[in-house]
Enzyme design. Structure first.
Site, PDB file in Angstrom:
ATOM      1  N   GLY A  81       0.837  -1.222  -0.051  1.00 61.91           N
ATOM      2  CA  GLY A  81      -0.059   0.009   0.046  1.00 61.91           C
ATOM      3  C   GLY A  81       1.065   1.324   0.092  1.00 61.91           C
ATOM      4  O   GLY A  81       1.771   1.403   0.572  1.00 61.91           O
ATOM      5  N   ARG A 145       1.284  -5.899  -4.939  1.00 60.88           N
ATOM      6  CA  ARG A 145       1.516  -6.698  -3.817  1.00 60.88           C
ATOM      7  C   ARG A 145       1.874  -8.234  -4.097  1.00 60.88           C
ATOM      8  O   ARG A 145       1.668  -9.123  -3.200  1.00 60.88           O
ATOM      9  CB  ARG A 145      -0.105  -6.722  -2.919  1.00 60.88           C
ATOM     10  N   ASP A 176       5.232  -7.676   5.138  1.00 63.77           N
ATOM     11  CA  ASP A 176       5.175  -8.831   4.068  1.00 63.77           C
ATOM     12  C   ASP A 176       6.353  -8.468   3.050  1.00 63.77           C
ATOM     13  O   ASP A 176       7.018  -9.451   2.601  1.00 63.77           O
ATOM     14  CB  ASP A 176       3.863  -8.844   3.444  1.00 63.77           C
ATOM     15  N   LYS A 202       8.356   0.666   5.352  1.00 63.86           N
ATOM     16  CA  LYS A 202       7.201   1.660   4.931  1.00 63.86           C
ATOM     17  C   LYS A 202       5.668   0.783   5.426  1.00 63.86           C
ATOM     18  O   LYS A 202       5.618  -0.293   5.664  1.00 63.86           O
ATOM     19  CB  LYS A 202       7.052   1.563   3.502  1.00 63.86           C
ATOM     20  N   THR A 203       4.869   1.616   6.038  1.00 64.73           N
ATOM     21  CA  THR A 203       3.602   1.377   6.003  1.00 64.73           C
ATOM     22  C   THR A 203       2.914   2.415   6.815  1.00 64.73           C
ATOM     23  O   THR A 203       3.422   2.792   8.028  1.00 64.73           O
ATOM     24  CB  THR A 203       3.152  -0.220   6.507  1.00 64.73           C
ATOM     25  N   ASP A 205       0.470   1.814   8.469  1.00 68.35           N
ATOM     26  CA  ASP A 205      -0.077   1.349   9.807  1.00 68.35           C
ATOM     27  C   ASP A 205       0.505   1.307  10.915  1.00 68.35           C
ATOM     28  O   ASP A 205       0.078   0.919  11.833  1.00 68.35           O
ATOM     29  CB  ASP A 205      -0.490  -0.314   9.339  1.00 68.35           C
ATOM     30  N   LYS A 242     -26.484  16.430  16.036  1.00 69.72           N
ATOM     31  CA  LYS A 242     -27.628  15.459  15.747  1.00 69.72           C
ATOM     32  C   LYS A 242     -27.049  14.124  15.123  1.00 69.72           C
ATOM     33  O   LYS A 242     -27.977  13.117  15.235  1.00 69.72           O
ATOM     34  CB  LYS A 242     -28.737  15.995  14.765  1.00 69.72           C
TER      35      LYS A 242
HETATM   36  P1  FBP Z   1       0.667  -2.005   3.821  1.00 65.81           P
HETATM   37  O1  FBP Z   1       1.137  -3.050   4.646  1.00 65.81           O
HETATM   38  O2  FBP Z   1       0.869  -2.674   2.173  1.00 65.81           O
HETATM   39  O3  FBP Z   1       1.525  -0.773   3.912  1.00 65.81           O
HETATM   40  O4  FBP Z   1      -0.861  -1.726   3.817  1.00 65.81           O
HETATM   41  C1  FBP Z   1      -1.551  -0.594   4.217  1.00 65.81           C
HETATM   42  C2  FBP Z   1      -2.881  -0.523   3.931  1.00 65.81           C
HETATM   43  O5  FBP Z   1      -3.265   0.859   3.564  1.00 65.81           O
HETATM   44  C3  FBP Z   1      -3.688  -1.150   5.301  1.00 65.81           C
HETATM   45  O6  FBP Z   1      -3.893  -0.336   6.185  1.00 65.81           O
HETATM   46  C4  FBP Z   1      -4.839  -1.552   4.382  1.00 65.81           C
HETATM   47  O7  FBP Z   1      -5.660  -2.496   5.306  1.00 65.81           O
HETATM   48  C5  FBP Z   1      -4.276  -2.081   2.968  1.00 65.81           C
HETATM   49  O8  FBP Z   1      -3.240  -1.475   2.817  1.00 65.81           O
HETATM   50  C6  FBP Z   1      -5.543  -1.855   1.759  1.00 65.81           C
HETATM   51  O9  FBP Z   1      -4.892  -2.464   0.673  1.00 65.81           O
HETATM   52  P2  FBP Z   1      -5.100  -2.093  -0.593  1.00 65.81           P
HETATM   53  O10 FBP Z   1      -4.490  -0.836  -1.107  1.00 65.81           O
HETATM   54  O11 FBP Z   1      -4.907  -3.205  -1.416  1.00 65.81           O
HETATM   55  O12 FBP Z   1      -6.716  -1.596  -0.619  1.00 65.81           O
END
Ligand code: FBP
Length: 573
Positions: A81, A145, A176, A202-203, A205, A242
């Site tokens: 991602g 991916r 991964d 990188k991520t 998350d 609301k």
């Molecule tokens: P990475 O582990 O590849 O950095 O994933 C980040 C992420 O944004 C997650 O937060 C999310 O669940 C996933 O990628 C969404 O994946 P996709 O881009 O395939 O919809």
């Protein structure tokens, strides 16, 4: 190409680097520590990574390195991602390579790891990289991916690397993808090929971290982008009075994003998946918790609020975790049978028959849409695509039912209107914050230095991040040190362990100490947009997670006290 004024302005930004990295590339060498061990499953991992297991931690220090000026070709892959700052990793790597030897080349593989398998690539030139400096996204070469795991894929990667005479491959990715990097490094060694592999953390998350990787890049920008939006929604909620807003936040497994956004915005409710799992909370418990807060706010005449829901929650609720794990195994082992079935209902019925009695009961209790979403394709690494499961809507439906029940019993007398949101893609390709722009550039530059120091099977590491960049250090961490075995696609596989939210850690404790007050009083914080120009405390603030973990702030006791503390930290820059 038409450019926004901010894009033009950001081209001119010069990422801040630690003084060590400003030395000439030939005067930096690595100092190696003691051999390291994996987190668990050491015997098995030693067997799998015969040539790269247990390498020492490497620290960059002043010292002569004549190899830095050799002419080399390096390949780079963006994997998984998007995360803000990826372009700056490539910029740092490019600048390092060209400082080493202007005739050296950087090859960008297109569309993620599949680019090296198919040998689709572009040369990264000064003209190309200059269009992407300090910008978000991964569009310079794209991402993907694909998991490199079959013997044919390894052979294809090797063949491309040899054809292009690559000295090294840099893989910019999450847990991964860095597992891929470790496997590739081991494969090249096994084959006696002198091609090095270096990873970059990188991520968005934030779950690729440990004592040596303090944060993954992109987290800073993503949480600040989401916090801006949550603050805006909270202000709207507090104006209209609301709606209850249920906001799902990205973060495939760990709740770091949700926790940081809660620290930044002070919502009424923020669920933390790791707590749910530790306390063995059922879906029913979660619904009761949310409903009780809604009822208590209604007693005060406040029929509005903000609920933050981590994307990965569904996999942490014990009965759902069991259900998902059974579904994963069934999909892995009976995939042909499953995919041959026509129509969603036939697949749902098939799954209900295959599941254990307990899981089948949980499965059938879920709304139809959620059941369908749970059966959707796994990603190439075997993960459920939680971003496609509408947990926020599931919670709204269940809370609605609960509140109706409470109304009948006379324990709730409010009104419950809702809005649901999913904040994910909005933050993944934003312009990197100054922090991410600086951090990423240093990570890329460090990756180059690890290459010319002959390392392979390492991840680039820049540390001391809660301090100003003038105090950062840099080096490399052996990838096998971060690994364990996990069940994937029905088999035990070596993977880099995700760092989940530590319930004994300072960020969670700071939130837990305040959440009851946030639940009932309306005390939202409005962080506003990421700023690039202006005072340090507005433009160069690391995340609260980093500051709390490093002991730089105590807890968010009062906003005023905190911002003055924070200001004094960054004020040192
Ligand atoms: P990475 O582990 O590849 O950095 O994933 C980040 C992420 O944004 C997650 O937060 C999310 O669940 C996933 O990628 C969404 O994946 P996709 O881009 O395939 O919809």
């Amino acid at each position: 190409m038409e450019l926004s004024p901010l894009q033009k302005a950001r081209y001119a930004y010069k990422p801040k680097m630690p003084p060590l990295l400003k030395k000439s590339v030939g005067s930096l060498k690595v100092e190696l520590g003691k051999p390291t061990e994996a987190l668990t499953d050491r015997k098995e991992l030693k067997e799998i990574f015969k040539h790269t297991y247990g390498q020492p931690i490497a620290t960059l220090v002043p010292g002569k390195n004549p190899k830095a000026s050799e002419k080399i070709n390096v390949g780079v892959i963006l994997s998984g991602g998007q995360a803000p700052g990826g372009h700056n990793v490539i910029a740092g790597l490019f600048d390092g390579i060209k400082k080493g030897n202007p005739a050296s080349k950087l090859i960008g593989f297109l569309g993620g790891p599949s680019g090296i398998l198919k040998d689709t690539a572009v040369e990264i030139t000064a003209k190309l990289i200059d269009q992407y400096r300090n910008t978000g996204g991964f569009d310079i070469i794209g991402s993907g991916r694909t998991k490199i795991e079959t013997p044919e894929q390894f052979a294809a990667a090797l063949s491309t690397a040899k054809k292009r005479k690559l000295r090294a491959i840099v893989i910019i990715g999450g847990d991964d993808s860095n597992t891929n990097a470790a496997a590739l490094a081991e494969y090249f060694k096994e084959k006696g090929e002198p091609i090095q592999v270096i990873g970059v953390p990188k991520t968005i998350d934030g779950d690729l971290k440990n004592d040596y990787i303090e944060t993954s890049f992109g987290f800073d920008t993503a949480v600040k982008t989401y916090s801006e939006l949550i603050g805006n929604i909270a202000r709207d909620a507090n104006s209209a009075k609301k709606y209850w807003h249920f906001i799902k936040l990205m973060g495939r497994a760990a709740s770091h994003i949700c926790l940081e956004c809660a620290l930044q915005t002070q919502p009424n409710i923020a669920l933390i998946s790791e707590e749910v799992e530790t306390k063995n909370q059922t879906l029913k418990d979660i619904v009761e918790y949310i409903s009780s807060i809604i009822a208590r706010r209604a007693e005060n005449g406040e029929n509005f609020g903000i609920v933050l829901v981590p994307e990965g929650l569904i996999e942490f609720i014990p009965e759902m975790k069991q259900l998902i794990s059974e579904i994963n195994d069934i999909l892995a082992h009976k995939n042909t049978e499953f995919t041959a079935l026509e129509g969603g209902q036939a697949q749902i019925d098939f799954m209900a028959r295959e599941l254990s009695r307990e899981s089948a009961a949980v499965f059938s209790s879920l709304p139809l849409d959620i059941r369908k979403q749970l059966l959707m394709d796994r990603d190439p690494h075997g993960n459920v695509q939680v971003s496609r499961i509408e947990t926020e809507k599931l919670l709204i439906t269940l809370v609605e039912d609960k509140l109706k029940e409470m109304k009948l019993k006379g324990t709730y007398a409010g009104s419950f209107s809702t809005q649901n949101h999913f904040l994910g893609y909005e933050g993944r390709s934003a312009f990197p914050s100054n922090f991410d722009a600086d951090y990423c550039y240093s990570l890329g530059y460090t990756a180059f230095l690890l290459i010319v120091n002959g390392l392979t099977g390492y991840i680039s590491s820049v540390r001391n991040l809660a301090k100003p960049s003038s105090e950062w250090t840099a080096g490399g961490i052996p990838l096998t040190m971060m690994m364990n075995l996990e069940q994937r696609h029905g088999k035990q596989k070596p993977v880099i362990r995700k760092a989940l939210v530590d319930l004994n850690g300072k960020p969670f404790k700071a939130f837990a100490a305040k959440r009851d007050a946030y639940a009932l009083s309306t005390s939202y914080l409005y962080p506003g947009a990421i700023q690039y120009f202006g005072p340090n405390e507005v433009c160069n603030m690391p995340t609260k997670t980093l500051l709390l973990e490093a002991g730089k702030i105590k807890s968010s006791s009062t906003r005023k006290k905190q911002s003055s503390t924070d200001a004094s930290i960054v004020g040192k820059k």
